[in-house]
Design an enzyme around this catalytic site. Structure first.
Site, PDB file in Angstrom:
ATOM      1  N   VAL A   1       0.126   0.835  -0.834  1.00 55.23           N
ATOM      2  CA  VAL A   1      -0.854   2.192  -1.687  1.00 55.23           C
ATOM      3  C   VAL A   1      -1.084   3.158  -0.627  1.00 55.23           C
ATOM      4  CG1 VAL A   1      -2.804   2.986  -2.951  1.00 55.23           C
ATOM      5  CG2 VAL A   1      -1.540   0.879  -3.674  1.00 55.23           C
TER       6      VAL A   1
ATOM      7  N   GLU B   1       1.335 -12.661  -5.905  1.00 51.52           N
ATOM      8  CA  GLU B   1       0.505 -12.905  -4.838  1.00 51.52           C
ATOM      9  C   GLU B   1       0.182 -15.384  -4.137  1.00 51.52           C
ATOM     10  OE1 GLU B   1      -1.624 -10.680  -3.317  1.00 51.52           O
ATOM     11  OE2 GLU B   1      -1.210  -9.257  -4.338  1.00 51.52           O
TER      12      GLU B   1
ATOM     13  N   LYS C   1     -11.277  -4.350 -14.323  1.00 48.72           N
ATOM     14  CA  LYS C   1     -10.131  -3.722 -14.623  1.00 48.72           C
ATOM     15  C   LYS C   1     -10.739  -3.051 -16.444  1.00 48.72           C
ATOM     16  CE  LYS C   1      -5.918  -3.893 -12.328  1.00 48.72           C
ATOM     17  NZ  LYS C   1      -4.458  -4.348 -12.581  1.00 48.72           N
TER      18      LYS C   1
HETATM   19  N1  HSE Z   1      -2.217  -7.634  -9.255  1.00 52.46           N
HETATM   20  C1  HSE Z   1      -2.159  -6.775 -10.262  1.00 52.46           C
HETATM   21  C2  HSE Z   1      -1.199  -6.470 -11.551  1.00 52.46           C
HETATM   22  C3  HSE Z   1      -2.264  -4.949  -9.388  1.00 52.46           C
HETATM   23  O1  HSE Z   1      -0.549  -7.920 -11.566  1.00 52.46           O
HETATM   24  O2  HSE Z   1      -1.127  -5.994 -12.357  1.00 52.46           O
HETATM   25  C4  HSE Z   1      -3.096  -4.316  -9.060  1.00 52.46           C
HETATM   26  O3  HSE Z   1      -4.108  -4.992  -9.613  1.00 52.46           O
END
Ligand code: HSE
Length: 444
Positions: free
Chosen positions: A14, A190, A205
């Site tokens: 980012v 990941e 979120k």
């Molecule tokens: N890992 C998150 C996703 C993005 O797969 O949307 C960063 O919050």
């Protein structure tokens, strides 16, 4: 006017996107912001990598505190992530009188109250558009564009990794474990995907969205979090046969006695736009009493999409820098000294109090009276049935099988009520395996 001076903490995916987009679009951005925005310093443990991105256009340091200590830096952009050093550095930057831009949802969802309080005391801005749904300007939409509304609910696909996995499971009819391995091989998931697949990232979120939508404190500890690891290809198939898709939704909703805040797999009618959001894309539906339903769609992660949100915050800061703090847009949309109409914050409800409808799959012996017994228990609990699907035993357990799957869709009920009746059904001798229960959201 002198360009606003920015210090970047961390220049990975980012950070590099932020540097590159600011370079590429600097003229347009200056015209929008009313002054230039200049990345003057970058801190990264990997100084060689940082230098390869910024060349001689910014000073590269290995120690983030050099940026915080520099009186010429106006804004610190935190792109380190996590709760550890990032928390200390954000609080130190605030204490040093710097504005902060962060993409760190985990930090704000868990420590937001402390961080926003410190920022208010210092009169600095903490901006976090990039923390929720990457490049989608959902914070700005909720906090400013929809400010006339009493928000009724927000439901979003706010984790791209899990949406990619669910899309692949549906497309290819594969089970979760198989698709996860493939997603990791392709770099969509990941190496340690726990936060994504267990719903934690989406819950961070959703917690921020909930606070902004309803003017309540950030309360990650009260969020209900359930990921996608237990979903089977069979449930995705059955849902499809009934006209639904399964999505991992972050949901926050105004209810009579409080606020629902939950992340879990949900059946969504296939005809809804959000049910058709595929792959790693994100989408958020906001329902306001005046505007009705509004939908926001886009990339929830990635270098330049997330940089787009970081830079939007930098432009806001460039514009608002000199404004009296009391007249800036409040970080959580509501002025911090104001409470709801009843003079108190609405509580986040426990899951037992949440009202929703359900998909239930029950593996049973294929014999007379089994369906009647189960529907009888649901009726006694006052739970109305919306649809029933029963597969041929042969189709479920192979030729000559005496077991079958009963799939029941219910109408709305309180989750506590549903838990109690499911426990009764589970105890029946004709029920042969743990019951699968997935919540269903009509989103109408
Ligand atoms: N890992 C998150 C996703 C993005 O797969 O949307 C960063 O919050």
């Amino acid at each position: 006017m002198k360009p606003i001076q920015v210090g970047l903490l961390g220049i990975g995916t980012v950070g590099s996107g932020t540097f590159n987009v600011l370079e590429r679009n600097q003229d347009e951005i200056r015209r929008r912001a009313g002054r230039g925005i200049e990345i003057a310093m970058v801190a990264d443990l990997d100084t060689a990598r940082a230098k390869s991105v910024v060349g001689d256009k910014a000073k590269v340091v290995g120690d983030a505190r050099e940026i915080i200590a520099n009186p010429d830096i106006d804004v610190v952009v935190e792109l380190i992530g996590g709760y550890g050093i990032a928390k200390a550095l954000v609080l130190e930057a605030i204490a040093a009188g710097k504005h902060v831009v962060t993409a760190n949802k985990a930090l704000l969802a868990v420590h937001g109250t402390e961080i926003f309080k410190a920022a208010a005391e210092k009169g600095v801005i903490v901006a976090f558009e990039a923390a929720v749904a990457g490049g989608i300007p959902i914070i700005k939409a909720l906090r400013e564009g929809l400010t006339a509304n009493e928000i009724q609910w927000v439901a979003g696909i706010i984790n791209g990794t899990t949406n990619f996995i669910l899309s692949e499971m549906r497309d290819k009819g594969l089970d979760f474990d198989v698709v996860l391995k493939e997603a990791q091989r392709l770099g969509y998931a990941e190496a340690d995907p726990t936060f994504d697949i267990e719903g934690v990232d989406a819950a961070h979120k959703a917690t921020l969205i909930s606070a902004i939508a309803f003017g309540i404190p950030v309360q990650f500890d009260k969020a209900y979090v359930e990921g996608i690891t237990k979903l089977s290809a069979a449930d995705i198939r059955y849902a499809e046969q009934l006209g639904y898709r399964i999505k991992l939704l972050g949901i926050t909703k105004r209810a009579d006695k409080g606020i629902e805040l939950r992340v879990h797999p949900s059946l969504v009618p296939a005809k809804r736009l959000i049910a058709n959001v595929e792959g790693a894309m994100n989408a958020v539906v906001v329902y306001g009493d005046a505007v009705g339903a509004t939908l926001y769609y886009g990339k929830g992660a990635g270098s330049e999409p997330t940089a787009s949100a970081v830079i939007a915050d930098l432009v806001d800061i460039a514009r608002l820098h000199d404004a009296d703090p009391a007249h800036r847009v409040p970080p959580l949309a509501f002025q911090s000294h104001t409470l709801g109409a009843a003079g108190k914050d609405l509580p986040v409800l426990p899951m037992g109090e949440v009202v929703t409808s359900y998909y239930v799959r029950i593996r049973v012996s294929d014999e007379a009276g089994v369906l009647a017994k189960i529907t009888g228990l649901l009726a006694e609990a006052g739970i109305s049935i919306d649809a029933v699907l029963q597969r041929e035993a042969d189709e479920v357990g192979g030729e000559g099988s005496t077991q079958t799957d009963l799939i029941i869709l219910t109408h709305d009920t309180r989750e506590g009520n549903m838990d109690a009746v499911l426990a009764q059904i589970q105890g029946l001798p004709t029920v042969l395996a743990p019951i699968t229960r997935i919540r269903k959201e009509e989103l109408n």
